[in-house]
Write a protein that holds these residues in place. Structure first.
Motif, PDB file in Angstrom:
ATOM      1  N   LEU A 198       0.836  -1.195   0.000  1.00  0.00           N
ATOM      2  CA  LEU A 198       0.000   0.000   0.000  1.00  0.00           C
ATOM      3  C   LEU A 198       0.876   1.253   0.000  1.00  0.00           C
ATOM      4  O   LEU A 198       0.604   2.203  -0.733  1.00  0.00           O
ATOM      5  CB  LEU A 198      -0.946   0.011   1.206  1.00  0.00           C
ATOM      6  N   ALA A 199       1.917   1.239   0.786  1.00  0.00           N
ATOM      7  CA  ALA A 199       2.832   2.381   0.820  1.00  0.00           C
ATOM      8  C   ALA A 199       3.439   2.640  -0.552  1.00  0.00           C
ATOM      9  O   ALA A 199       3.539   3.787  -0.988  1.00  0.00           O
ATOM     10  CB  ALA A 199       3.928   2.141   1.856  1.00  0.00           C
ATOM     11  N   ASP A 200       3.836   1.572  -1.245  1.00  0.00           N
ATOM     12  CA  ASP A 200       4.391   1.725  -2.591  1.00  0.00           C
ATOM     13  C   ASP A 200       3.374   2.346  -3.542  1.00  0.00           C
ATOM     14  O   ASP A 200       3.724   3.206  -4.357  1.00  0.00           O
ATOM     15  CB  ASP A 200       4.864   0.378  -3.140  1.00  0.00           C
ATOM     16  N   LEU A 201       2.120   1.910  -3.446  1.00  0.00           N
ATOM     17  CA  LEU A 201       1.070   2.475  -4.303  1.00  0.00           C
ATOM     18  C   LEU A 201       0.855   3.961  -4.019  1.00  0.00           C
ATOM     19  O   LEU A 201       0.523   4.729  -4.918  1.00  0.00           O
ATOM     20  CB  LEU A 201      -0.250   1.722  -4.098  1.00  0.00           C
ATOM     21  N   CYS A 202       1.058   4.359  -2.769  1.00  0.00           N
ATOM     22  CA  CYS A 202       0.857   5.754  -2.359  1.00  0.00           C
ATOM     23  C   CYS A 202       2.097   6.610  -2.549  1.00  0.00           C
ATOM     24  O   CYS A 202       2.007   7.835  -2.528  1.00  0.00           O
ATOM     25  CB  CYS A 202       0.456   5.812  -0.887  1.00  0.00           C
ATOM     26  N   GLY A 203       3.247   5.972  -2.668  1.00  0.00           N
ATOM     27  CA  GLY A 203       4.491   6.722  -2.772  1.00  0.00           C
ATOM     28  C   GLY A 203       4.949   7.280  -1.432  1.00  0.00           C
ATOM     29  O   GLY A 203       5.574   8.341  -1.376  1.00  0.00           O
ATOM     30  N   ILE A 204       4.611   6.568  -0.350  1.00  0.00           N
ATOM     31  CA  ILE A 204       5.038   6.978   0.982  1.00  0.00           C
ATOM     32  C   ILE A 204       5.789   5.830   1.643  1.00  0.00           C
ATOM     33  O   ILE A 204       5.786   4.709   1.147  1.00  0.00           O
ATOM     34  CB  ILE A 204       3.840   7.435   1.849  1.00  0.00           C
ATOM     35  N   HIS A 205       6.433   6.106   2.768  1.00  0.00           N
ATOM     36  CA  HIS A 205       7.238   5.094   3.449  1.00  0.00           C
ATOM     37  C   HIS A 205       6.338   4.063   4.116  1.00  0.00           C
ATOM     38  O   HIS A 205       5.272   4.393   4.644  1.00  0.00           O
ATOM     39  CB  HIS A 205       8.139   5.762   4.490  1.00  0.00           C
ATOM     40  N   ARG A 206       6.783   2.816   4.133  1.00  0.00           N
ATOM     41  CA  ARG A 206       5.960   1.715   4.657  1.00  0.00           C
ATOM     42  C   ARG A 206       5.622   1.879   6.132  1.00  0.00           C
ATOM     43  O   ARG A 206       4.539   1.485   6.571  1.00  0.00           O
ATOM     44  CB  ARG A 206       6.619   0.366   4.412  1.00  0.00           C
ATOM     45  N   THR A 207       6.527   2.450   6.913  1.00  0.00           N
ATOM     46  CA  THR A 207       6.242   2.610   8.339  1.00  0.00           C
ATOM     47  C   THR A 207       5.126   3.626   8.580  1.00  0.00           C
ATOM     48  O   THR A 207       4.464   3.581   9.620  1.00  0.00           O
ATOM     49  CB  THR A 207       7.501   3.026   9.129  1.00  0.00           C
ATOM     50  N   TYR A 208       4.906   4.506   7.612  1.00  0.00           N
ATOM     51  CA  TYR A 208       3.839   5.501   7.733  1.00  0.00           C
ATOM     52  C   TYR A 208       2.477   4.813   7.773  1.00  0.00           C
ATOM     53  O   TYR A 208       1.608   5.189   8.560  1.00  0.00           O
ATOM     54  CB  TYR A 208       3.905   6.487   6.570  1.00  0.00           C
ATOM     55  N   ILE A 209       2.286   3.787   6.933  1.00  0.00           N
ATOM     56  CA  ILE A 209       1.012   3.055   6.900  1.00  0.00           C
ATOM     57  C   ILE A 209       0.736   2.431   8.258  1.00  0.00           C
ATOM     58  O   ILE A 209      -0.376   2.518   8.787  1.00  0.00           O
ATOM     59  CB  ILE A 209       1.007   1.978   5.792  1.00  0.00           C
ATOM     60  N   GLY A 210       1.737   1.792   8.835  1.00  0.00           N
ATOM     61  CA  GLY A 210       1.572   1.191  10.160  1.00  0.00           C
ATOM     62  C   GLY A 210       1.203   2.216  11.208  1.00  0.00           C
ATOM     63  O   GLY A 210       0.336   1.969  12.057  1.00  0.00           O
ATOM     64  N   SER A 211       1.830   3.373  11.151  1.00  0.00           N
ATOM     65  CA  SER A 211       1.526   4.406  12.145  1.00  0.00           C
ATOM     66  C   SER A 211       0.122   4.982  11.934  1.00  0.00           C
ATOM     67  O   SER A 211      -0.549   5.348  12.901  1.00  0.00           O
ATOM     68  CB  SER A 211       2.588   5.504  12.147  1.00  0.00           C
ATOM     69  N   VAL A 212      -0.350   5.031  10.691  1.00  0.00           N
ATOM     70  CA  VAL A 212      -1.731   5.458  10.423  1.00  0.00           C
ATOM     71  C   VAL A 212      -2.694   4.433  11.020  1.00  0.00           C
ATOM     72  O   VAL A 212      -3.658   4.782  11.705  1.00  0.00           O
ATOM     73  CB  VAL A 212      -1.992   5.628   8.908  1.00  0.00           C
ATOM     74  N   GLU A 213      -2.421   3.157  10.790  1.00  0.00           N
ATOM     75  CA  GLU A 213      -3.303   2.100  11.281  1.00  0.00           C
ATOM     76  C   GLU A 213      -3.293   1.988  12.806  1.00  0.00           C
ATOM     77  O   GLU A 213      -4.234   1.451  13.387  1.00  0.00           O
ATOM     78  CB  GLU A 213      -2.932   0.759  10.643  1.00  0.00           C
ATOM     79  N   ARG A 214      -2.264   2.491  13.454  1.00  0.00           N
ATOM     80  CA  ARG A 214      -2.192   2.487  14.924  1.00  0.00           C
ATOM     81  C   ARG A 214      -2.629   3.831  15.516  1.00  0.00           C
ATOM     82  O   ARG A 214      -2.462   4.054  16.717  1.00  0.00           O
ATOM     83  CB  ARG A 214      -0.772   2.161  15.389  1.00  0.00           C
ATOM     84  N   CYS A 215      -3.167   4.710  14.694  1.00  0.00           N
ATOM     85  CA  CYS A 215      -3.632   6.042  15.123  1.00  0.00           C
ATOM     86  C   CYS A 215      -2.506   6.879  15.708  1.00  0.00           C
ATOM     87  O   CYS A 215      -2.717   7.676  16.624  1.00  0.00           O
ATOM     88  CB  CYS A 215      -4.765   5.926  16.137  1.00  0.00           C
ATOM     89  N   GLU A 216      -1.318   6.745  15.184  1.00  0.00           N
ATOM     90  CA  GLU A 216      -0.175   7.508  15.676  1.00  0.00           C
ATOM     91  C   GLU A 216       0.131   8.739  14.817  1.00  0.00           C
ATOM     92  O   GLU A 216       1.065   9.470  15.124  1.00  0.00           O
ATOM     93  CB  GLU A 216       1.068   6.608  15.719  1.00  0.00           C
ATOM     94  N   ARG A 217      -0.611   8.941  13.765  1.00  0.00           N
ATOM     95  CA  ARG A 217      -0.365  10.058  12.837  1.00  0.00           C
ATOM     96  C   ARG A 217      -1.596  10.935  12.704  1.00  0.00           C
ATOM     97  O   ARG A 217      -2.724  10.457  12.719  1.00  0.00           O
ATOM     98  CB  ARG A 217      -0.043   9.530  11.435  1.00  0.00           C
ATOM     99  N   ASN A 218      -1.348  12.212  12.544  1.00  0.00           N
ATOM    100  CA  ASN A 218      -2.379  13.144  12.096  1.00  0.00           C
ATOM    101  C   ASN A 218      -2.221  13.214  10.584  1.00  0.00           C
ATOM    102  O   ASN A 218      -1.251  13.782  10.083  1.00  0.00           O
ATOM    103  CB  ASN A 218      -2.190  14.523  12.729  1.00  0.00           C
ATOM    104  N   VAL A 219      -3.136  12.609   9.886  1.00  0.00           N
ATOM    105  CA  VAL A 219      -3.025  12.452   8.435  1.00  0.00           C
ATOM    106  C   VAL A 219      -3.563  13.701   7.738  1.00  0.00           C
ATOM    107  O   VAL A 219      -4.663  14.166   8.042  1.00  0.00           O
ATOM    108  CB  VAL A 219      -3.799  11.199   7.980  1.00  0.00           C
ATOM    109  N   THR A 220      -2.796  14.219   6.793  1.00  0.00           N
ATOM    110  CA  THR A 220      -3.233  15.383   6.029  1.00  0.00           C
ATOM    111  C   THR A 220      -4.247  14.962   4.970  1.00  0.00           C
ATOM    112  O   THR A 220      -4.342  13.783   4.610  1.00  0.00           O
ATOM    113  CB  THR A 220      -2.048  16.065   5.326  1.00  0.00           C
ATOM    114  N   LEU A 221      -4.969  15.929   4.464  1.00  0.00           N
ATOM    115  CA  LEU A 221      -5.940  15.653   3.408  1.00  0.00           C
ATOM    116  C   LEU A 221      -5.242  15.088   2.174  1.00  0.00           C
ATOM    117  O   LEU A 221      -5.748  14.156   1.539  1.00  0.00           O
ATOM    118  CB  LEU A 221      -6.721  16.919   3.051  1.00  0.00           C
TER     119      LEU A 221
END
Length: 69
Positions: free
Chosen positions: A23-46
């Motif tokens: 999923l991270a590759d499809l988005c062009g973001i780092h893989r650890t970012y996806i995990g932190s989103v799924e653990r509610c550790e990030r404030n995700v921008t629009l």
């Protein structure tokens, strides 16, 4: 709402058989970012929500709407 986003990203990713890294590759973001989103550790921008929604084939509204039980 953050919990809803996390739950929906995880559910949609699993439904589509994607790993966090894929999923991270499809988005062009780092893989650890996806995990932190799924653990509610990030404030995700629009803009990041738009990347996630596009990669998962849904709308941003779908990502922010609680799943009906």
């Amino acid at each position: 709402m953050i919990g809803t986003l996390a739950d929906n990203v995880r559910r949609l990713r699993h439904t589509q058989g994607l790993s966090q890294e894929e999923l991270a590759d499809l988005c062009g973001i780092h893989r650890t970012y996806i995990g932190s989103v799924e653990r509610c550790e990030r404030n995700v921008t629009l803009s990041t929500m738009e990347l996630l929604a596009t990669a998962l084939g849904v709308s941003v509204i779908d990502l922010l709407t609680p799943e009906e039980k």
